[in-house]
Design a protein around this motif. Structure first.
Motif, PDB file in Angstrom:
ATOM      1  N   THR A 188       0.809  -1.218   0.000  1.00  0.00           N
ATOM      2  CA  THR A 188       0.000   0.000   0.000  1.00  0.00           C
ATOM      3  C   THR A 188       0.843   1.269   0.000  1.00  0.00           C
ATOM      4  OG1 THR A 188      -0.189   0.036   2.417  1.00  0.00           O
ATOM      5  CG2 THR A 188      -1.923  -1.141   1.165  1.00  0.00           C
ATOM      6  N   GLY A 189       2.144   1.145   0.247  1.00  0.00           N
ATOM      7  CA  GLY A 189       3.029   2.307   0.209  1.00  0.00           C
ATOM      8  C   GLY A 189       3.034   2.965  -1.159  1.00  0.00           C
ATOM      9  N   ALA A 190       2.964   2.151  -2.198  1.00  0.00           N
ATOM     10  CA  ALA A 190       2.932   2.695  -3.563  1.00  0.00           C
ATOM     11  C   ALA A 190       1.703   3.578  -3.769  1.00  0.00           C
ATOM     12  CB  ALA A 190       2.950   1.563  -4.587  1.00  0.00           C
ATOM     13  N   LEU A 191       0.592   3.224  -3.146  1.00  0.00           N
ATOM     14  CA  LEU A 191      -0.622   4.041  -3.267  1.00  0.00           C
ATOM     15  C   LEU A 191      -0.426   5.412  -2.621  1.00  0.00           C
ATOM     16  CD1 LEU A 191      -3.301   1.347  -2.338  1.00  0.00           C
ATOM     17  CD2 LEU A 191      -2.734   2.177  -4.624  1.00  0.00           C
ATOM     18  N   ALA A 251      -5.336   4.034  17.548  1.00  0.00           N
ATOM     19  CA  ALA A 251      -5.416   3.833  16.104  1.00  0.00           C
ATOM     20  C   ALA A 251      -6.665   3.019  15.779  1.00  0.00           C
ATOM     21  CB  ALA A 251      -4.174   3.103  15.601  1.00  0.00           C
ATOM     22  N   PRO A 252      -7.269   3.294  14.631  1.00  0.00           N
ATOM     23  CA  PRO A 252      -8.472   2.537  14.254  1.00  0.00           C
ATOM     24  C   PRO A 252      -8.117   1.092  13.919  1.00  0.00           C
ATOM     25  CG  PRO A 252      -7.717   3.882  12.429  1.00  0.00           C
ATOM     26  CD  PRO A 252      -6.850   4.239  13.610  1.00  0.00           C
ATOM     27  N   GLN A 253      -9.121   0.266  13.890  1.00  0.00           N
ATOM     28  CA  GLN A 253      -8.914  -1.122  13.473  1.00  0.00           C
ATOM     29  C   GLN A 253      -8.600  -1.125  11.981  1.00  0.00           C
ATOM     30  OE1 GLN A 253     -11.961  -3.817  14.675  1.00  0.00           O
ATOM     31  NE2 GLN A 253     -11.108  -5.524  13.530  1.00  0.00           N
ATOM     32  N   THR A 254      -7.686  -1.979  11.585  1.00  0.00           N
ATOM     33  CA  THR A 254      -7.266  -2.015  10.187  1.00  0.00           C
ATOM     34  C   THR A 254      -8.401  -2.436   9.262  1.00  0.00           C
ATOM     35  OG1 THR A 254      -5.606  -2.828   8.638  1.00  0.00           O
ATOM     36  CG2 THR A 254      -6.381  -4.386  10.299  1.00  0.00           C
ATOM     37  N   LEU A 255      -8.410  -1.839   8.087  1.00  0.00           N
ATOM     38  CA  LEU A 255      -9.329  -2.235   7.027  1.00  0.00           C
ATOM     39  C   LEU A 255      -8.633  -3.181   6.055  1.00  0.00           C
ATOM     40  CD1 LEU A 255     -10.719   1.330   6.173  1.00  0.00           C
ATOM     41  CD2 LEU A 255     -11.814  -0.434   7.571  1.00  0.00           C
ATOM     42  N   TYR A 256      -7.355  -3.367   6.263  1.00  0.00           N
ATOM     43  CA  TYR A 256      -6.514  -4.096   5.325  1.00  0.00           C
ATOM     44  C   TYR A 256      -6.275  -5.508   5.829  1.00  0.00           C
ATOM     45  CZ  TYR A 256      -2.755  -4.819   1.982  1.00  0.00           C
ATOM     46  OH  TYR A 256      -1.982  -5.285   0.957  1.00  0.00           O
ATOM     47  N   CYS A 286      -1.626  -1.099   8.000  1.00  0.00           N
ATOM     48  CA  CYS A 286      -0.789  -1.142   6.816  1.00  0.00           C
ATOM     49  C   CYS A 286      -0.160   0.244   6.630  1.00  0.00           C
ATOM     50  CB  CYS A 286      -1.594  -1.568   5.580  1.00  0.00           C
ATOM     51  SG  CYS A 286      -2.784  -0.339   4.994  1.00  0.00           S
ATOM     52  N   THR A 287       0.789   0.339   5.737  1.00  0.00           N
ATOM     53  CA  THR A 287       1.510   1.598   5.504  1.00  0.00           C
ATOM     54  C   THR A 287       0.557   2.727   5.167  1.00  0.00           C
ATOM     55  OG1 THR A 287       3.468   0.370   4.775  1.00  0.00           O
ATOM     56  CG2 THR A 287       3.316   2.676   4.096  1.00  0.00           C
ATOM     57  N   LEU A 288      -0.389   2.482   4.283  1.00  0.00           N
ATOM     58  CA  LEU A 288      -1.335   3.526   3.890  1.00  0.00           C
ATOM     59  C   LEU A 288      -2.173   3.989   5.079  1.00  0.00           C
ATOM     60  CD1 LEU A 288      -3.448   3.841   0.745  1.00  0.00           C
ATOM     61  CD2 LEU A 288      -4.558   3.916   2.963  1.00  0.00           C
ATOM     62  N   GLU A 289      -2.649   3.069   5.890  1.00  0.00           N
ATOM     63  CA  GLU A 289      -3.456   3.450   7.050  1.00  0.00           C
ATOM     64  C   GLU A 289      -2.643   4.274   8.040  1.00  0.00           C
ATOM     65  OE1 GLU A 289      -6.695  -0.098   7.574  1.00  0.00           O
ATOM     66  OE2 GLU A 289      -4.581  -0.597   7.925  1.00  0.00           O
ATOM     67  N   CYS A 290      -1.396   3.900   8.230  1.00  0.00           N
ATOM     68  CA  CYS A 290      -0.529   4.656   9.121  1.00  0.00           C
ATOM     69  C   CYS A 290      -0.341   6.083   8.593  1.00  0.00           C
ATOM     70  CB  CYS A 290       0.810   3.942   9.254  1.00  0.00           C
ATOM     71  SG  CYS A 290       1.885   4.669  10.491  1.00  0.00           S
ATOM     72  N   LEU A 312      -7.428   3.020  -0.369  1.00  0.00           N
ATOM     73  CA  LEU A 312      -7.297   1.687   0.227  1.00  0.00           C
ATOM     74  C   LEU A 312      -8.545   0.852  -0.033  1.00  0.00           C
ATOM     75  CD1 LEU A 312      -5.725  -0.368   1.898  1.00  0.00           C
ATOM     76  CD2 LEU A 312      -6.745   0.658   3.939  1.00  0.00           C
ATOM     77  N   LYS A 313      -9.702   1.445   0.115  1.00  0.00           N
ATOM     78  CA  LYS A 313     -10.942   0.702  -0.136  1.00  0.00           C
ATOM     79  C   LYS A 313     -10.999   0.221  -1.582  1.00  0.00           C
ATOM     80  CE  LYS A 313     -13.453   2.940   3.541  1.00  0.00           C
ATOM     81  NZ  LYS A 313     -14.339   4.013   3.937  1.00  0.00           N
ATOM     82  N   ALA A 314     -10.614   1.078  -2.530  1.00  0.00           N
ATOM     83  CA  ALA A 314     -10.584   0.681  -3.941  1.00  0.00           C
ATOM     84  C   ALA A 314      -9.548  -0.414  -4.169  1.00  0.00           C
ATOM     85  CB  ALA A 314     -10.292   1.891  -4.823  1.00  0.00           C
ATOM     86  N   HIS A 315      -8.401  -0.311  -3.522  1.00  0.00           N
ATOM     87  CA  HIS A 315      -7.327  -1.306  -3.631  1.00  0.00           C
ATOM     88  C   HIS A 315      -7.799  -2.651  -3.088  1.00  0.00           C
ATOM     89  CE1 HIS A 315      -3.209  -2.792  -3.797  1.00  0.00           C
ATOM     90  NE2 HIS A 315      -3.275  -3.125  -2.525  1.00  0.00           N
TER      91      HIS A 315
END
Length: 166
Positions: free
Chosen positions: A18-21, A112-117, A129-133, A154-157
């Motif tokens: 997810t870092g690339a996003l 921190a929120p619960q991960t969606l990933y 994940c990196t994007l969530e952070c 992230l949701k689209a990914h």
């Protein structure tokens, strides 16, 4: 606040990265740097030397970041924040093998929120994940718009990942 994604070499080829996003969404605010144990990125080392960099890495010594009122952050953030863009196991190895990281001020995300990933095995309980952070950091820095855009990405990914797996 600018982000440096210190990226493990394996992440560049993972479709689950997810870092690339984050870097694609904010090329002027986010830079991906290949982690190399023996030859660290010189520009990053110079920023570290000038005291402009912090590291998001949960440890007993790390400072918790949270919003203490509607807009006030519990601690002022450095100009640059490094995120270790890797699996939890790889990130721990990167930290252990990089003395320049061990000397940085470290931060962890409180509440921190619960991960969606949920696309990887062996995820750390409470880990993001990196994007969530990155999204949480932007939110803490008062930039809700960037945080919202990242979470939409992230949701689209996640949807794309499920489509390719089925």
């Amino acid at each position: 606040m600018k982000l440096i994604l210190l990226t493990h070499e394996r992440e560049f080829d993972r479709i689950t990265n997810t870092g690339a996003l984050v870097q694609r969404r904010f090329p002027n605010l986010c830079q991906r740097v290949l982690w190399q144990r023996k030859e660290p990125n010189q520009a990053m080392l110079e920023l570290i030397e000038f005291g402009k960099v912090g590291l998001v890495y949960p440890s007993p010594e790390s400072t918790g970041l949270k919003v203490t009122s509607d807009t006030a952050l519990s601690h002022e953030l450095p100009e640059y924040m490094i995120l270790l863009d890797a699996t939890w196991q790889e990130a721990a190895k990167m930290y252990r093998q990089s003395p320049y990281l061990q000397n940085l001020p470290t931060y962890h995300l409180e509440q921190a929120p619960q991960t969606l990933y949920v696309r990887r095995r062996n995820q750390k309980q409470g880990g993001l994940c990196t994007l969530e952070c990155a999204a949480v950091l932007y939110e803490l820095a008062g930039d809700a718009e960037n945080a919202t855009q990242l979470l939409g990405d992230l949701k689209a990914h996640n949807l794309k990942q499920f489509d390719t797996c089925g």
